[in-house]
Scaffold this motif. Structure first.
Motif, short mmCIF file in Angstrom:
data_model
loop_
_atom_site.label_atom_id
_atom_site.label_comp_id
_atom_site.label_asym_id
_atom_site.label_seq_id
_atom_site.Cartn_x
_atom_site.Cartn_y
_atom_site.Cartn_z
N ALA A 236 -10.55 24.24 65.83
CA ALA A 236 -10.25 22.83 65.46
C ALA A 236 -10.33 22.89 63.72
CB ALA A 236 -10.57 21.74 66.09
N TYR A 237 -11.68 23.36 63.41
CA TYR A 237 -11.85 23.22 61.94
C TYR A 237 -11.01 24.14 61.13
CZ TYR A 237 -15.12 23.57 57.94
OH TYR A 237 -15.80 23.50 56.77
N GLY A 238 -10.52 25.22 61.50
CA GLY A 238 -9.37 26.21 61.12
C GLY A 238 -8.01 25.44 60.91
N ILE B 12 -13.50 17.35 56.51
CA ILE B 12 -12.81 18.33 57.62
C ILE B 12 -13.33 18.23 59.06
CG2 ILE B 12 -12.48 20.84 58.07
CD1 ILE B 12 -12.12 21.23 55.02
N GLU B 13 -14.70 18.20 58.99
CA GLU B 13 -15.45 18.03 60.21
C GLU B 13 -15.13 16.71 61.02
OE1 GLU B 13 -19.70 18.64 59.95
OE2 GLU B 13 -19.29 20.60 58.79
N LYS B 14 -14.74 15.66 60.15
CA LYS B 14 -14.38 14.53 60.90
C LYS B 14 -12.95 14.47 61.58
CE LYS B 14 -13.61 9.79 60.06
NZ LYS B 14 -13.09 8.43 58.88
N LEU B 15 -12.19 15.13 60.69
CA LEU B 15 -10.73 15.19 61.24
C LEU B 15 -10.82 16.26 62.45
CD1 LEU B 15 -8.55 15.54 58.03
CD2 LEU B 15 -8.94 13.59 59.72
N SER B 16 -11.61 17.29 62.36
CA SER B 16 -11.65 18.44 63.35
C SER B 16 -11.92 17.73 64.85
CB SER B 16 -12.11 19.38 62.96
OG SER B 16 -13.75 19.19 62.69
N ALA B 17 -12.89 16.87 64.66
CA ALA B 17 -13.57 16.15 65.74
C ALA B 17 -12.51 15.59 66.53
CB ALA B 17 -14.59 15.32 65.41
N GLY B 18 -11.51 15.05 65.79
CA GLY B 18 -10.38 14.38 66.64
C GLY B 18 -9.52 15.34 67.40
N VAL B 19 -9.44 16.60 66.95
CA VAL B 19 -8.64 17.76 67.28
C VAL B 19 -9.23 18.50 68.49
CG1 VAL B 19 -7.08 19.83 66.82
CG2 VAL B 19 -7.41 18.03 65.12
#
Length: 677
Positions: A225-227, A245-252
């Motif tokens: 997700a981070y990638g 980035i970490e905030k957005l990747s948590a949603g993915v």
């Protein structure tokens, strides 16, 4: 008119409603829909009593009768008899074919499971029983760790040698204090061969249209997700800081990515119901066709569409797991002719392996000179449960003397925060002895009951501690009860540190398998190493190094030990090389791989040495190894060109085989002989 209005609005509406069939789109969540087998309950009860009377005599001793009543009453009342009977049929099918089946989890806590042949683990208190006249003596005061620890004794009634058994495991560990938990019966079948047959047998038992692989749903992992987010930003020329980035990747993270199948899970639909009452069906990963090991197209695997976790409470899920221990024991039985069921669990030479390598004819100094100074004062190298450096270190700290102490070591190694900063310190400081420290969840319940705490409180504390929740749950005041019963402070503090506790039944089952393998290591060393390298070293046998002998093995181990960050492959190779070095120190050795005699994948005992198989050659897989043997069986290879053509061997592997001396004397190309005409 009013009458017409009532007829249209009320009467006719009710008539239509009465004609409607009540349909539920999914089976009710609270209800478990188990397959039906006619007479399963009666057969289970009869089987348990017949087997118990065959061992303990008729009438049954009070301990045995009370335990059967305690277990069978809730099992039958809650409709679980059919689950036991199904497990019995599966295990018996494998036993009849000559395979041992190991139990997993806490099913060994059930004496009904023991008497129905589902598990070897006997949960009764430690006891003697005479196989001739059925005289018995039970030790119910906690003074004996396990039945296998009892000294040999003759029957005081008829003089026959007594059998010893019993591991003192409460039934509540398996089905709860009131016996109302749905039984989760997991079994370890021989990986590969017998596991596949067991899967097929479920189709015979329940019908092919009622058996489905348990589906799984794989989500996007955190790193992936981070990638995704990072690449999204890069592709659009955006600049995101790491926190965003970490905030957005948590949603993915966790979003469904693909579907798969549980490697051992089988979902069983009752014959009188349709699978679509529970779940739609699909092909795993949406692949309608797959390719087998020979490259042929075969139908894909049909699985449940819903993840098995979401329906396992309503449908029966069978866990037919594969494990190497039964496979190793079967191979040892095949090549030695020795029945593993007759191996005694109190054999002193085998027990000594867990505290010294002397039974192998070795000293710690000899082992250290070959493999380095890590866990060399014990002889457990290569043994399941005890072969890793971490557990060998535990053995060095504790020096177990009997079977029940080996079970404790297994519990320590599988638990979380049970050994390190807990039991290890208590034992080293002399606060407690090895046999007193908490190692499995059963220890908590047994200790508290023996010290006067109410059984229900003891059970609740055990359940809290095993899940890492301390002593209390939901406003309870268990600690006050424990202190009132004068439970020692070290015990309470130890409970508070634990995050996960292993069930003793599982530990006993694993140790029984490991002990049998250890017995072969002592008394049938060449067979032991043949089985180890065939099954456990698969893919990690570094033939170019190992076959050069002990000095080459020492040098490679030293090289890997000096690496700051060895790869997983190097670590795996080192583990196997350590066992090979031990074998050489015991005066045993390998033959070179032989084009005319080597097997495709199995180490063979030839002239007191081990002959390695073809799949030990780097980059040569099982499929090509089988091709070589198949072509050789037609007629011997006449040249490297012939081997390449008929054995389907690539030029790079031909070069490797040449460098290892396997093709010595074999011409490059076919040579026409004048005398052949």
């Amino acid at each position: 008119p009013k009458e017409k209005a009532i007829e249209i609005v009320v009467t006719n509406t009710r008539k239509i409603a009465e004609q409607c069939e009540v349909l539920k789109p999914l089976a009710e969540e609270w209800k478990s829909y188990n397959p039906k087998i006619a007479g399963a309950d009666e057969k289970l009860v009869a089987m348990c009593y017949d087997n118990a009377k065959a061992i303990y005599g008729d009438p049954l001793p009070k301990v045995v009768q009370d335990r059967l009543t305690l277990e069978l009453t809730p099992i039958i009342n809650h409709g679980y008899g059919v689950l036991y009977y199904i497990a019995h049929k599966l295990v018996k099918h494998s036993n009849d074919r000559g395979y041992l089946v190991g139990s997993r989890g806490s099913v060994g806590s059930s004496f009904v499971a023991t008497m129905s042949g589902i598990t070897e683990v006997n949960p009764l208190p430690p006891h003697y029983v005479c196989p001739n006249c059925h005289w018995t003596h039970f030790f119910e005061d906690g003074s004996v760790g396990g039945g296998f620890d009892l000294p040999d004794k003759k029957c005081p009634k008829c003089g026959h040698n007594l059998n010893k058994n019993g591991h003192n495991i409460p039934f509540a560990v398996f089905l709860g204090f009131d016996g109302d938990k749905v039984p989760d019966i997991d079994s370890n079948f021989s990986s590969g061969d017998d596991q596949g047959v067991a899967h097929k047998y479920t189709e015979e038992l329940f019908g092919r249209d009622n058996v489905f692989r348990a589906g799984t749903i794989a989500g996007i992992q955190d790193k992936t997700a981070y990638g995704f987010v990072k690449r999204y930003a890069e592709n659009r020329g955006l600049t995101f800081n790491d926190i965003f980035i970490e905030k957005l990747s948590a949603g993915v993270a966790g979003v469904k990515r693909t579907t798969g199948q549980h490697p051992a899970g089988i979902m069983v639909c009752p014959r009188d119901m349709d699978i679509h009452n529970f779940t739609p069906l699909q092909y795993a990963a949406n692949k309608k066709y797959l390719k087998d090991e020979n490259g042929k197209q075969i139908p894909g695997t049909i699985t449940t569409h819903f993840d098995y976790h979401s329906i396992s409470g309503r449908m029966l899920k069978l866990d037919i797991l594969g494990h190497d221990d039964p496979k190793v024991i079967r191979m040892l039985q095949d090549i030695t002719g020795i029945d593993p069921l007759k191996i005694p669990f109190d054999d002193q030479k085998t027990l000594s392996l867990f505290s010294s390598p002397a039974a192998l004819g070795l000293t710690p100094e000899q082992l250290a000179s070959a493999i380095g100074n890590k866990g060399v004062t014990v002889g457990a190298l290569g043994l399941p449960e005890y072969g890793t450096p971490f557990v060998r270190g535990m053995l060095e700290d504790t020096r177990p003397k009997n079977f029940s102490e080996l079970v404790r070591i297994s519990g320590f190694s599988h638990g979380t925060d049970v050994w390190l900063n807990n039991a290890q310190d208590l034992i080293k400081n002399g606060t407690v002895k090895l046999e007193e420290a908490i190692s499995t969840r059963d220890d908590v319940m047994n200790f508290l009951i023996q010290h006067g705490v109410k059984p229900l409180t003891s059970f609740k504390v055990m359940e809290n501690v095993r899940k890492g929740k301390g002593l209390e749950k939901g406003g309870s005041n268990n600690r006050a009860e424990l202190e009132a019963a004068h439970i020692p402070s070290w015990f309470i503090e130890s409970c508070l540190k634990i995050q996960y506790l292993f069930p003793r039944a599982h530990a006993v089952a694993y140790v029984m398998m490991a002990f049998r393998i250890a017995w072969f290591k002592v008394y049938q060393p060449l067979a032991y190493y043949a089985a180890y390298f065939t099954i456990r070293a698969e893919g990690s046998f570094n033939a170019p190094i190992i076959l050069k002998g002990l000095e080459a093995q020492k040098a490679e181990l030293a090289r890997i030990a000096a690496l700051p960050n060895p790869t997983a492959v190097e670590k795996g190779n080192a583990t196997v090389i350590e066992v090979a070095a031990e074998m050489y120190l015991r005066g045993l050795s390998f033959l070179p791989i032989d084009l005319d005699r080597s097997d495709a994948s199995e180490f063979k005992m030839v002239d007191g040495k081990l002959l390695p198989p073809f799949n030990c050659i780097p980059a040569l897989g099982d499929a090509v190894a089988k091709e070589i043997v198949s072509a050789r069986n037609e007629h011997s290879f006449t040249s490297k060109e012939d081997l390449k053509k008929r054995g389907k061997v690539s030029q790079s592997i031909i070069d490797t085989m040449d460098s290892m001396g396997i093709l010595k004397g074999l011409p490059e190309e076919e040579q026409i002989s004048l005398f052949a005409f």
